[in-house]
Design a protein around this motif. Structure first.
Motif, PDB file in Angstrom:
ATOM      1  N   PHE A  56       0.823  -1.218   0.000  1.00  0.00           N
ATOM      2  CA  PHE A  56       0.000   0.000   0.000  1.00  0.00           C
ATOM      3  C   PHE A  56       0.855   1.267   0.000  1.00  0.00           C
ATOM      4  O   PHE A  56       0.704   2.127  -0.848  1.00  0.00           O
ATOM      5  N   ILE A  57       1.765   1.369   0.956  1.00  0.00           N
ATOM      6  CA  ILE A  57       2.660   2.537   0.989  1.00  0.00           C
ATOM      7  C   ILE A  57       3.939   2.180   0.234  1.00  0.00           C
ATOM      8  O   ILE A  57       4.512   1.102   0.426  1.00  0.00           O
ATOM      9  N   ASN A  58       4.349   3.052  -0.667  1.00  0.00           N
ATOM     10  CA  ASN A  58       5.587   2.824  -1.414  1.00  0.00           C
ATOM     11  C   ASN A  58       6.794   3.073  -0.514  1.00  0.00           C
ATOM     12  O   ASN A  58       6.770   3.980   0.329  1.00  0.00           O
ATOM     13  N   LEU A  59       7.826   2.285  -0.739  1.00  0.00           N
ATOM     14  CA  LEU A  59       9.048   2.405   0.066  1.00  0.00           C
ATOM     15  C   LEU A  59      10.255   2.662  -0.821  1.00  0.00           C
ATOM     16  O   LEU A  59      10.304   2.213  -1.964  1.00  0.00           O
ATOM     17  N   ASP A  60      11.217   3.386  -0.258  1.00  0.00           N
ATOM     18  CA  ASP A  60      12.540   3.508  -0.863  1.00  0.00           C
ATOM     19  C   ASP A  60      13.513   2.902   0.134  1.00  0.00           C
ATOM     20  O   ASP A  60      13.979   3.571   1.058  1.00  0.00           O
ATOM     21  N   LYS A  61      13.766   1.614  -0.030  1.00  0.00           N
ATOM     22  CA  LYS A  61      14.527   0.877   0.974  1.00  0.00           C
ATOM     23  C   LYS A  61      15.999   1.287   1.044  1.00  0.00           C
ATOM     24  O   LYS A  61      16.680   0.988   2.016  1.00  0.00           O
ATOM     25  N   LYS A  62      16.485   1.985   0.020  1.00  0.00           N
ATOM     26  CA  LYS A  62      17.877   2.443   0.043  1.00  0.00           C
ATOM     27  C   LYS A  62      18.016   3.823   0.687  1.00  0.00           C
ATOM     28  O   LYS A  62      19.124   4.227   1.056  1.00  0.00           O
ATOM     29  N   ALA A  63      16.892   4.547   0.803  1.00  0.00           N
ATOM     30  CA  ALA A  63      16.968   5.943   1.241  1.00  0.00           C
ATOM     31  C   ALA A  63      17.471   6.086   2.675  1.00  0.00           C
ATOM     32  O   ALA A  63      18.242   6.995   2.983  1.00  0.00           O
ATOM     33  N   THR A  64      17.059   5.183   3.553  1.00  0.00           N
ATOM     34  CA  THR A  64      17.512   5.264   4.945  1.00  0.00           C
ATOM     35  C   THR A  64      19.003   4.993   5.037  1.00  0.00           C
ATOM     36  O   THR A  64      19.730   5.727   5.728  1.00  0.00           O
ATOM     37  N   ALA A  65      19.473   3.965   4.339  1.00  0.00           N
ATOM     38  CA  ALA A  65      20.909   3.653   4.356  1.00  0.00           C
ATOM     39  C   ALA A  65      21.717   4.827   3.816  1.00  0.00           C
ATOM     40  O   ALA A  65      22.748   5.209   4.395  1.00  0.00           O
ATOM     41  N   THR A  66      21.234   5.418   2.724  1.00  0.00           N
ATOM     42  CA  THR A  66      21.923   6.573   2.127  1.00  0.00           C
ATOM     43  C   THR A  66      21.943   7.744   3.098  1.00  0.00           C
ATOM     44  O   THR A  66      22.973   8.409   3.280  1.00  0.00           O
ATOM     45  N   GLY A  67      20.794   8.003   3.731  1.00  0.00           N
ATOM     46  CA  GLY A  67      20.697   9.113   4.676  1.00  0.00           C
ATOM     47  C   GLY A  67      21.608   8.935   5.873  1.00  0.00           C
ATOM     48  O   GLY A  67      22.257   9.896   6.320  1.00  0.00           O
ATOM     49  N   VAL A  75      12.673   6.093   4.232  1.00  0.00           N
ATOM     50  CA  VAL A  75      12.161   4.903   3.542  1.00  0.00           C
ATOM     51  C   VAL A  75      10.700   5.055   3.140  1.00  0.00           C
ATOM     52  O   VAL A  75      10.241   4.468   2.158  1.00  0.00           O
ATOM     53  N   LEU A  76       9.952   5.870   3.889  1.00  0.00           N
ATOM     54  CA  LEU A  76       8.504   5.991   3.676  1.00  0.00           C
ATOM     55  C   LEU A  76       8.194   6.995   2.564  1.00  0.00           C
ATOM     56  O   LEU A  76       8.489   8.178   2.689  1.00  0.00           O
ATOM     57  N   LEU A  77       7.579   6.502   1.511  1.00  0.00           N
ATOM     58  CA  LEU A  77       7.196   7.371   0.397  1.00  0.00           C
ATOM     59  C   LEU A  77       5.689   7.630   0.443  1.00  0.00           C
ATOM     60  O   LEU A  77       5.126   7.815   1.496  1.00  0.00           O
ATOM     61  N   ASP A  78       5.037   7.617  -0.702  1.00  0.00           N
ATOM     62  CA  ASP A  78       3.614   7.968  -0.788  1.00  0.00           C
ATOM     63  C   ASP A  78       2.723   6.732  -0.684  1.00  0.00           C
ATOM     64  O   ASP A  78       3.155   5.603  -0.902  1.00  0.00           O
ATOM     65  N   PHE A  79       1.476   6.964  -0.365  1.00  0.00           N
ATOM     66  CA  PHE A  79       0.420   5.951  -0.352  1.00  0.00           C
ATOM     67  C   PHE A  79      -0.624   6.451  -1.350  1.00  0.00           C
ATOM     68  O   PHE A  79      -1.426   7.319  -1.038  1.00  0.00           O
ATOM     69  N   PRO A  80      -0.612   5.924  -2.590  1.00  0.00           N
ATOM     70  CA  PRO A  80      -1.493   6.455  -3.633  1.00  0.00           C
ATOM     71  C   PRO A  80      -2.983   6.304  -3.294  1.00  0.00           C
ATOM     72  O   PRO A  80      -3.402   5.270  -2.771  1.00  0.00           O
ATOM     73  N   ASN A  81      -3.741   7.320  -3.628  1.00  0.00           N
ATOM     74  CA  ASN A  81      -5.183   7.316  -3.350  1.00  0.00           C
ATOM     75  C   ASN A  81      -5.905   6.173  -4.043  1.00  0.00           C
ATOM     76  O   ASN A  81      -6.878   5.633  -3.505  1.00  0.00           O
TER      77      ASN A  81
END
Length: 200
Positions: free
Chosen positions: A13-24, A77-83
């Motif tokens: 349901f909610i899109n994730l960017d699993k690399k974003a936390t590691a990068t941050g 990691v937390l991106l959008d949850f499309p309507n």
């Protein structure tokens, strides 16, 4: 026939960017995600350590970073949850009993819930019950977390579908007798569900 559907949350349901936390975290100076952090993360997802203790560990590893910066990286990691996915879930809830079963932590869920309380309430209202690992003291792919849901809700496994993007989670559900859909992120979307070859 399927009567109950248990959904994972992230990348369903909610899109994730699993690399974003590691990068941050790397930008804040984290050289390596070591065993101490891995074990703390697993404990945090089971609610076995508090958010305060979890964040203090990162502050120890990242002495030059502020807590705000650490939280920003952790939540990246937390991106959008499309309507359109919420709209799909609303329609689905008219004909099936729906549940959420997610490996997650209290920081991520608080962040999601605080983004848009009205949206969150609409989402939760489609579900008979929400099961989060940090509240249960259990996590997927361990069989016990599935068994807890099955027993608490008195579900017939032959009438229950489990939807997740991780193969190991789906394998456990299948071993317990549930129907499964191992959703391929980027190739499929949860709204494709009813077109799948399942016993509808």
């Amino acid at each position: 026939m399927i009567k109950n559907i248990i959904f994972d949350f992230g990348d369903i349901f909610i899109n994730l960017d699993k690399k974003a936390t590691a990068t941050g975290l790397q930008k804040l100076g984290l050289q390596v995600w070591d065993n101490e952090l891995e074990q703390a993360n697993l404990q945090f997802e089971k609610g076995q350590i508090s958010p305060e203790n979890f964040l203090q560990l990162f502050e120890k590893k990242l002495p030059n970073a502020t807590r705000t910066e650490i939280l920003h990286a952790w939540n990246a990691v937390l991106l959008d949850f499309p309507n359109y996915r919420l709209d799909f879930l609303k329609e689905l809830s008219k004909n099936y009993t729906l549940f959420l079963l997610s490996n997650t932590d209290s920081i991520h869920i608080k962040t999601f819930e605080n983004r848009n309380l009205l949206f969150t309430n609409e989402f939760y209202s489609c579900l008979k019950k929400v099961y989060y690992s940090f509240e249960m003291g259990q996590r997927k792919p361990d069989a016990e977390i599935f068994e807890t849901v099955i027993q608490e809700q008195n579900l017939s496994v032959s009438e229950t579908l489990f939807v997740d993007d991780r193969k190991d989670n789906c394998e456990t559900a299948q071993q317990l007798g549930m129907h499964v859909w191992h959703l391929q992120v980027g190739q499929e979307d949860v709204v494709d569900l009813l077109s799948k070859n399942l016993p509808w």
